[in-house]
Write an enzyme that holds these catalytic residues in place. Structure first.
Site, PDB file in Angstrom:
ATOM      1  N   HIS A 139     -15.257   2.310  -2.808  1.00 12.73           N
ATOM      2  CA  HIS A 139     -14.246   1.365  -2.335  1.00 12.73           C
ATOM      3  C   HIS A 139     -13.250   1.988  -1.359  1.00 12.73           C
ATOM      4  O   HIS A 139     -12.174   1.445  -1.136  1.00 12.73           O
ATOM      5  CB  HIS A 139     -13.513   0.738  -3.528  1.00 12.73           C
ATOM      6  CG  HIS A 139     -14.359  -0.238  -4.285  1.00 12.73           C
ATOM      7  ND1 HIS A 139     -14.044  -0.713  -5.538  1.00 12.73           N
ATOM      8  CD2 HIS A 139     -15.534  -0.843  -3.950  1.00 12.73           C
ATOM      9  CE1 HIS A 139     -14.988  -1.559  -5.946  1.00 12.73           C
ATOM     10  NE2 HIS A 139     -15.901  -1.643  -5.011  1.00 12.73           N
TER      11      HIS A 139
ATOM     12  N   ARG B 164       1.687   2.017  -3.461  1.00 11.81           N
ATOM     13  CA  ARG B 164       0.534   2.569  -4.185  1.00 11.81           C
ATOM     14  C   ARG B 164       0.190   3.979  -3.700  1.00 11.81           C
ATOM     15  O   ARG B 164      -0.201   4.845  -4.486  1.00 11.81           O
ATOM     16  CB  ARG B 164      -0.663   1.627  -4.046  1.00 11.81           C
ATOM     17  CG  ARG B 164      -0.454   0.335  -4.850  1.00 11.81           C
ATOM     18  CD  ARG B 164      -1.637  -0.595  -4.733  1.00 11.81           C
ATOM     19  NE  ARG B 164      -2.859   0.040  -5.187  1.00 11.81           N
ATOM     20  CZ  ARG B 164      -4.075  -0.269  -4.722  1.00 11.81           C
ATOM     21  NH1 ARG B 164      -4.220  -1.196  -3.792  1.00 11.81           N
ATOM     22  NH2 ARG B 164      -5.140   0.336  -5.191  1.00 11.81           N
TER      23      ARG B 164
ATOM     24  N   CYS C 188     -10.130   1.057  17.349  1.00  7.60           N
ATOM     25  CA  CYS C 188     -10.998   2.141  17.847  1.00  7.60           C
ATOM     26  C   CYS C 188     -11.585   2.992  16.731  1.00  7.60           C
ATOM     27  O   CYS C 188     -12.295   3.963  16.997  1.00  7.60           O
ATOM     28  CB  CYS C 188     -10.252   3.015  18.847  1.00  7.60           C
ATOM     29  SG  CYS C 188      -9.044   4.132  18.078  1.00  7.60           S
TER      30      CYS C 188
ATOM     31  N   ASN D 101     -14.306   3.316 -22.881  1.00 11.73           N
ATOM     32  CA  ASN D 101     -13.346   2.297 -22.444  1.00 11.73           C
ATOM     33  C   ASN D 101     -12.436   1.963 -23.635  1.00 11.73           C
ATOM     34  O   ASN D 101     -12.856   2.069 -24.783  1.00 11.73           O
ATOM     35  CB  ASN D 101     -14.085   1.026 -21.981  1.00 11.73           C
ATOM     36  CG  ASN D 101     -13.220   0.145 -21.079  1.00 11.73           C
ATOM     37  OD1 ASN D 101     -12.082  -0.172 -21.417  1.00 11.73           O
ATOM     38  ND2 ASN D 101     -13.768  -0.259 -19.953  1.00 11.73           N
TER      39      ASN D 101
ATOM     40  N   TYR E  42       0.828  -1.211   0.000  1.00  5.91           N
ATOM     41  CA  TYR E  42       0.000   0.000   0.000  1.00  5.91           C
ATOM     42  C   TYR E  42       0.864   1.262   0.000  1.00  5.91           C
ATOM     43  O   TYR E  42       0.502   2.265  -0.609  1.00  5.91           O
ATOM     44  CB  TYR E  42      -1.018  -0.023   1.159  1.00  5.91           C
ATOM     45  CG  TYR E  42      -2.265  -0.739   0.725  1.00  5.91           C
ATOM     46  CD1 TYR E  42      -3.279  -0.064   0.044  1.00  5.91           C
ATOM     47  CD2 TYR E  42      -2.406  -2.111   0.899  1.00  5.91           C
ATOM     48  CE1 TYR E  42      -4.402  -0.725  -0.417  1.00  5.91           C
ATOM     49  CE2 TYR E  42      -3.522  -2.792   0.439  1.00  5.91           C
ATOM     50  CZ  TYR E  42      -4.520  -2.084  -0.226  1.00  5.91           C
ATOM     51  OH  TYR E  42      -5.620  -2.735  -0.709  1.00  5.91           O
TER      52      TYR E  42
ATOM     53  N   THR F 203     -14.029   1.131 -16.522  1.00  5.42           N
ATOM     54  CA  THR F 203     -14.188   0.021 -15.566  1.00  5.42           C
ATOM     55  C   THR F 203     -14.496  -1.264 -16.307  1.00  5.42           C
ATOM     56  O   THR F 203     -15.213  -1.252 -17.317  1.00  5.42           O
ATOM     57  CB  THR F 203     -15.291   0.312 -14.517  1.00  5.42           C
ATOM     58  OG1 THR F 203     -15.404  -0.832 -13.645  1.00  5.42           O
ATOM     59  CG2 THR F 203     -16.652   0.621 -15.128  1.00  5.42           C
ATOM     60  N   SER F 204     -13.964  -2.378 -15.779  1.00  6.20           N
ATOM     61  CA  SER F 204     -14.266  -3.680 -16.393  1.00  6.20           C
ATOM     62  C   SER F 204     -15.682  -4.115 -16.037  1.00  6.20           C
ATOM     63  O   SER F 204     -16.254  -4.976 -16.688  1.00  6.20           O
ATOM     64  CB  SER F 204     -13.258  -4.732 -15.911  1.00  6.20           C
ATOM     65  OG  SER F 204     -13.289  -4.808 -14.497  1.00  6.20           O
TER      66      SER F 204
ATOM     67  N   GLN G  88     -15.163   3.815  -8.145  1.00 10.19           N
ATOM     68  CA  GLN G  88     -14.624   2.633  -7.462  1.00 10.19           C
ATOM     69  C   GLN G  88     -13.169   2.898  -7.078  1.00 10.19           C
ATOM     70  O   GLN G  88     -12.530   2.073  -6.445  1.00 10.19           O
ATOM     71  CB  GLN G  88     -14.669   1.428  -8.401  1.00 10.19           C
ATOM     72  CG  GLN G  88     -16.073   1.060  -8.847  1.00 10.19           C
ATOM     73  CD  GLN G  88     -16.034   0.138 -10.058  1.00 10.19           C
ATOM     74  OE1 GLN G  88     -15.999  -1.075  -9.925  1.00 10.19           O
ATOM     75  NE2 GLN G  88     -16.026   0.710 -11.239  1.00 10.19           N
TER      76      GLN G  88
ATOM     77  N   ALA H 248      -9.825   7.431 -22.155  1.00  8.83           N
ATOM     78  CA  ALA H 248     -10.762   8.345 -21.493  1.00  8.83           C
ATOM     79  C   ALA H 248     -10.385   9.812 -21.690  1.00  8.83           C
ATOM     80  O   ALA H 248     -11.261  10.650 -21.901  1.00  8.83           O
ATOM     81  CB  ALA H 248     -10.815   8.004 -20.003  1.00  8.83           C
TER      82      ALA H 248
HETATM   83  P1  OAD Z   1     -10.186  -3.002 -13.865  1.00  9.95           P
HETATM   84  O1  OAD Z   1      -8.710  -3.112 -13.848  1.00  9.95           O
HETATM   85  O2  OAD Z   1     -10.973  -4.209 -13.583  1.00  9.95           O
HETATM   86  O3  OAD Z   1     -10.656  -2.409 -15.264  1.00  9.95           O
HETATM   87  C1  OAD Z   1     -10.069  -1.270 -15.802  1.00  9.95           C
HETATM   88  C2  OAD Z   1     -10.819  -0.924 -17.061  1.00  9.95           C
HETATM   89  O4  OAD Z   1     -10.304   0.287 -17.571  1.00  9.95           O
HETATM   90  C3  OAD Z   1     -10.693  -1.973 -18.175  1.00  9.95           C
HETATM   91  O5  OAD Z   1     -11.985  -2.257 -18.686  1.00  9.95           O
HETATM   92  C4  OAD Z   1      -9.804  -1.285 -19.208  1.00  9.95           C
HETATM   93  O6  OAD Z   1     -10.127  -1.672 -20.545  1.00  9.95           O
HETATM   94  C5  OAD Z   1     -10.144   0.178 -18.966  1.00  9.95           C
HETATM   95  N1  OAD Z   1      -9.107   1.147 -19.333  1.00  9.95           N
HETATM   96  C6  OAD Z   1      -7.752   1.046 -19.178  1.00  9.95           C
HETATM   97  N2  OAD Z   1      -7.130   2.154 -19.587  1.00  9.95           N
HETATM   98  C7  OAD Z   1      -8.100   3.009 -20.020  1.00  9.95           C
HETATM   99  C8  OAD Z   1      -8.103   4.321 -20.561  1.00  9.95           C
HETATM  100  N3  OAD Z   1      -6.973   5.009 -20.747  1.00  9.95           N
HETATM  101  N4  OAD Z   1      -9.291   4.872 -20.903  1.00  9.95           N
HETATM  102  C9  OAD Z   1     -10.457   4.193 -20.730  1.00  9.95           C
HETATM  103  N5  OAD Z   1     -10.505   2.955 -20.213  1.00  9.95           N
HETATM  104  C10 OAD Z   1      -9.356   2.361 -19.868  1.00  9.95           C
HETATM  105  O7  OAD Z   1     -10.546  -1.810 -12.838  1.00  9.95           O
HETATM  106  P2  OAD Z   1     -11.943  -1.501 -12.137  1.00  9.95           P
HETATM  107  O8  OAD Z   1     -13.071  -1.795 -13.034  1.00  9.95           O
HETATM  108  O9  OAD Z   1     -11.836  -0.146 -11.554  1.00  9.95           O
HETATM  109  O10 OAD Z   1     -11.615  -3.089  -6.064  1.00  9.95           O
HETATM  110  O11 OAD Z   1     -11.913  -2.571 -10.985  1.00  9.95           O
HETATM  111  C11 OAD Z   1     -12.955  -2.620 -10.073  1.00  9.95           C
HETATM  112  C12 OAD Z   1     -12.408  -2.972  -8.708  1.00  9.95           C
HETATM  113  O12 OAD Z   1     -11.600  -4.158  -8.806  1.00  9.95           O
HETATM  114  C13 OAD Z   1     -11.459  -1.955  -8.140  1.00  9.95           C
HETATM  115  O13 OAD Z   1     -12.122  -0.870  -7.500  1.00  9.95           O
HETATM  116  C14 OAD Z   1     -10.712  -2.768  -7.126  1.00  9.95           C
HETATM  117  C15 OAD Z   1     -10.434  -4.010  -7.953  1.00  9.95           C
HETATM  118  O14 OAD Z   1     -10.242  -5.177  -7.227  1.00  9.95           O
HETATM  119  C16 OAD Z   1     -11.239  -2.917  -4.790  1.00  9.95           C
HETATM  120  O15 OAD Z   1     -10.148  -2.490  -4.494  1.00  9.95           O
HETATM  121  C17 OAD Z   1     -12.294  -3.292  -3.815  1.00  9.95           C
END
Ligand code: OAD
Length: 248
Positions: free
Chosen positions: A119, A70, A130, A213, A67, A188-189, A101, A231
């Protein structure tokens, strides 16, 4: 892209209750890695060893080291044109709320005010005993960090696998989705429950889904308009056109 852009810009400019839903892809162009895909974090690291409460209790030092890396990435990153375009839409009065997210603070730094973080926040440390919270302006010096109030272990204030989403945020996001007539889904995926249901709530209530995406996602099948592209480029062009339409 021109026809698609015009169609999406008209839907957005004509909306009464536009919301946005973002994932790690919106921060990718700021240098923060996504989770899935070729260069995704879950391709290199095992979430069971780094992003569960059990992993944290078994080895808080290892989890905090990951972390800290990150946290430094986030602190050194800057919002990109996509975060800025989303903030411009809110400024123009057309975008009502952003549901993210992401655990980074790039939406806030770009100027988004009405933000729901489903998230959690990687820049907040929380005591597991605490509930004391503190905002981090740098990664912790001593790892694992300890609570200054009770001496308990501090953890990153993020949602780990197997943990529920924060109740207030999930309720607010679901209510916003029920009321929305358009949702702009970015980077987002769409595979992590329950957050990924938000666009489906909008669709089921009769709203429109606009997706941006670089590749198709689990949400694309319900998208009324799908932009395939980064994006920053797509949103800059889209929001400029929306602003032109709003001025007419
Ligand atoms: P993912 O890594 O699952 O998906 C990222 C998405 O962004 C994919 O669909 C890519 O195609 C797209 N992508 C990448 N670069 C891009 C760009 N320049 N422009 C547009 N799209 C682009 O990430 P999340 O969907 O955010 O959870 O994942 C959801 C959750 O899974 C996260 O919040 C995290 C992870 O485990 C927790 O930490 C609880």
């Amino acid at each position: 892209m021109n026809d698609t852009l015009e169609e999406a810009a008209r839907i957005i400019a004509g909306s009464k209750n536009l919301i946005a839903f973002t994932g790690s892809g919106i921060s990718a162009e700021s240098g923060i890695p996504t989770f899935r895909g070729k260069d995704g974090l879950w391709n290199k690291y095992n979430p069971a060893e780094l992003a569960t409460f059990e992993a944290f209790i078994n080895n808080p030092k290892v989890v905090w080291e990951w972390y800290s890396w990150r946290i430094n990435l986030v602190l050194n990153a800057k919002p990109n044109l996509a975060h800025e375009a989303i903030a411009r839409l809110e400024n123009a009065g057309i975008l009502k709320v952003v549901i993210t997210q992401n655990v980074d603070d790039l939406h806030e730094r770009a100027g988004t005010k009405n933000l729901i973080k489903l998230h959690g926040d990687i820049l907040i440390a929380r005591c597991i005993s605490c509930n004391y919270k503190e905002r981090l302006s740098e990664s912790p010096r001593n790892i694992p960090p300890r609570c200054p109030v009770c001496g308990g272990l501090l953890r990153p204030d993020v949602v780990w696998f197997g943990e529920p989403l924060p109740t207030k945020e999930l309720k607010a996001a679901t209510e916003a989705a029920r009321k929305a007539d358009v949702i702009l889904v970015v980077g987002t995926s769409g595979v992590v429950y329950p957050a990924c249901l938000i666009p489906f709530v909008v669709k089921n209530a009769g709203g429109k889904v606009i997706e941006v995406n670089i590749s198709e996602s689990a949400i694309t099948e319900i998208a009324d308009v799908f932009f395939k592209g980064p994006a920053s480029r797509v949103l800059s062009a889209l929001v400029s056109r929306v602003n032109e339409l709003l001025k007419k």
